[in-house]
Design a protein around this motif. Structure first.
Motif, PDB file in Angstrom:
ATOM      1  N   GLU A  26       5.446  -4.061   0.489  1.00  0.00           N
ATOM      2  CA  GLU A  26       4.773  -3.287   1.627  1.00  0.00           C
ATOM      3  C   GLU A  26       3.396  -2.792   0.950  1.00  0.00           C
ATOM      4  OE1 GLU A  26       8.552  -2.271   4.229  1.00  0.00           O
ATOM      5  OE2 GLU A  26       8.046  -0.821   2.925  1.00  0.00           O
ATOM      6  N   GLU A  61       3.151  -0.990   8.091  1.00  0.00           N
ATOM      7  CA  GLU A  61       4.570  -0.612   8.497  1.00  0.00           C
ATOM      8  C   GLU A  61       5.561  -0.413   6.950  1.00  0.00           C
ATOM      9  OE1 GLU A  61       6.294  -2.850  11.696  1.00  0.00           O
ATOM     10  OE2 GLU A  61       5.206  -1.800  13.132  1.00  0.00           O
ATOM     11  N   ASP A  82       8.883   0.094   6.626  1.00  0.00           N
ATOM     12  CA  ASP A  82      10.431   0.393   7.015  1.00  0.00           C
ATOM     13  C   ASP A  82      11.312   0.352   5.697  1.00  0.00           C
ATOM     14  OD1 ASP A  82       9.587   0.479   9.426  1.00  0.00           O
ATOM     15  OD2 ASP A  82      10.273  -1.551   9.878  1.00  0.00           O
ATOM     16  N   GLU A  83      11.307  -0.519   4.703  1.00  0.00           N
ATOM     17  CA  GLU A  83      11.930  -0.525   3.622  1.00  0.00           C
ATOM     18  C   GLU A  83      11.835   0.851   2.612  1.00  0.00           C
ATOM     19  OE1 GLU A  83      14.339  -2.461   3.444  1.00  0.00           O
ATOM     20  OE2 GLU A  83      13.959  -3.358   5.309  1.00  0.00           O
ATOM     21  N   ASN A 117      10.682   3.471   3.535  1.00  0.00           N
ATOM     22  CA  ASN A 117      11.116   4.622   4.171  1.00  0.00           C
ATOM     23  C   ASN A 117      12.616   4.931   3.938  1.00  0.00           C
ATOM     24  OD1 ASN A 117      10.616   6.884   5.859  1.00  0.00           O
ATOM     25  ND2 ASN A 117      11.910   5.725   7.567  1.00  0.00           N
ATOM     26  N   LYS A 118      13.360   3.868   4.007  1.00  0.00           N
ATOM     27  CA  LYS A 118      14.786   3.816   3.676  1.00  0.00           C
ATOM     28  C   LYS A 118      15.077   4.400   2.299  1.00  0.00           C
ATOM     29  CE  LYS A 118      15.853  -0.250   6.590  1.00  0.00           C
ATOM     30  NZ  LYS A 118      16.463  -1.427   6.827  1.00  0.00           N
ATOM     31  N   LYS A 127      10.161  11.233   5.193  1.00  0.00           N
ATOM     32  CA  LYS A 127       9.990   9.765   5.608  1.00  0.00           C
ATOM     33  C   LYS A 127       8.617   9.308   5.307  1.00  0.00           C
ATOM     34  CE  LYS A 127       7.954  11.605  10.085  1.00  0.00           C
ATOM     35  NZ  LYS A 127       8.197  11.607  11.271  1.00  0.00           N
ATOM     36  N   GLU A 163       7.167   6.154   7.025  1.00  0.00           N
ATOM     37  CA  GLU A 163       7.158   5.014   7.972  1.00  0.00           C
ATOM     38  C   GLU A 163       6.174   4.100   7.950  1.00  0.00           C
ATOM     39  OE1 GLU A 163       7.660   7.368  11.378  1.00  0.00           O
ATOM     40  OE2 GLU A 163      10.191   7.208  11.365  1.00  0.00           O
ATOM     41  N   TYR A 164       4.818   4.620   7.554  1.00  0.00           N
ATOM     42  CA  TYR A 164       3.653   3.917   7.497  1.00  0.00           C
ATOM     43  C   TYR A 164       3.098   4.163   6.023  1.00  0.00           C
ATOM     44  CZ  TYR A 164       4.455   3.262  12.463  1.00  0.00           C
ATOM     45  OH  TYR A 164       4.947   2.827  13.609  1.00  0.00           O
ATOM     46  N   THR A 169       5.384  -7.945   6.629  1.00  0.00           N
ATOM     47  CA  THR A 169       5.247  -6.812   7.089  1.00  0.00           C
ATOM     48  C   THR A 169       4.011  -6.874   7.992  1.00  0.00           C
ATOM     49  OG1 THR A 169       3.339  -6.624   5.440  1.00  0.00           O
ATOM     50  CG2 THR A 169       5.587  -5.858   4.704  1.00  0.00           C
TER      51      THR A 169
END
Length: 271
Positions: free
Chosen positions: A38, A70, A72-73, A75-76, A86, A88-89, A260
């Motif tokens: 990412e 983005e 997402d991974e 963010n996890k 967070k 997220e981006y 991504t």
């Protein structure tokens, strides 16, 4: 130019307030591969330019870029450390320039000067050579086709005062990325609205490290060191459009690469 610098600084301020400083702890190999995908994709070159050149003889374009990728991974991983955090981006921004010369040849560059905001530091640069084949080699009415080769690099770091995975206070986490790629784009040669699409190949290399006297941010099953590196490569798909209001150009581009999704907008002046 003064106004452009002010706008860029505003973009950087929003990036800092949006991204913050993510908490990373006990990163395993699987998480590391996803995070580096990412961050690497975020800094792959784009100047949000259609396949056509700026003119048969000479043309210049300068402007501002801003967008997000983005994450997402990532963010996890961030939320696994702190449920209230967070990411997220991953945002990106910078100055862009394009110069066209005869035979359909253009050169593009994007730059984010080294900038520090609070505990975050970031800089980025990318360069590309574009050849609009329909300006010289192929003559197809109302259609532009171009090929582009690009390279890029970036560095982002932040300091943390938290004790994370036994990392002491005042440690520094750093991401360093490099990339290269090639793509082929095509779009109708219209007067004002210029949509385009393309396909390509990209390769990235991302290093993640922590500077501290003791401790690390990595899980010991992955590495006991303070740094790690990962390479990624794969296909790139591009869809974009530019509104050409003669001197003023407004563009937007969507890119899917390395699993991504990346979104970038442009505001520029062309002569």
């Amino acid at each position: 130019m003064k106004r452009s610098i002010i706008l860029l600084l505003l973009a950087l301020t929003s990036i800092h307030s949006y991204a913050g400083t993510p908490a990373l702890e006990n990163i395993n190999e699987s998480q590391f591969k996803k995070i580096t995908k990412e961050f690497g994709a975020n800094f792959v070159h784009t100047a949000v330019t259609p396949p056509e050149s700026l003119g048969a003889v000479f043309g210049v374009e300068v402007g501002l870029l801003a967008g997000v990728t983005e994450s997402d991974e990532t963010n996890k991983v961030v939320k696994s450390v702190d449920a209230d955090s967070k990411l997220e981006y991953v945002p990106h921004a910078g100055l862009m320039a394009q110069v066209s010369i005869p035979f359909g040849i253009s050169f593009e560059a994007t730059m984010l000067p080294e900038t520090e905001a609070s505990d975050l530091s970031i800089k980025a640069f990318s360069f590309a050579g574009k050849w609009t084949l329909t300006d010289s080699l192929l003559k197809i009415p109302f259609l532009d086709i171009a090929t582009r080769f690009h390279i890029g690099s970036s560095e982002a770091s932040y300091k943390t005062s938290d004790s994370v995975s036994s990392v002491p206070v005042d440690s520094e986490v750093k991401f360093e990325t490099s990339s290269w790629g090639i793509n082929l784009m095509a779009g109708p040669n219209l007067l004002l609205f210029k949509p385009y699409a393309g396909i390509g190949y990209v390769s990235t290399k991302t290093d993640l490290s922590v500077t501290s006297t003791t401790g690390t941010i990595f899980d010991s099953s992955f590495t006991t060191g303070k740094s790690a590196s990962e390479k990624h490569s794969g296909a790139q798909f591009i869809v974009g459009a530019e509104l050409d209001l003669f001197v003023l150009h407004i563009g937007a581009e969507y890119t899917k690469l390395l699993d991504t999704q990346k979104y970038t907008a442009k505001l520029s002046l062309a002569f």
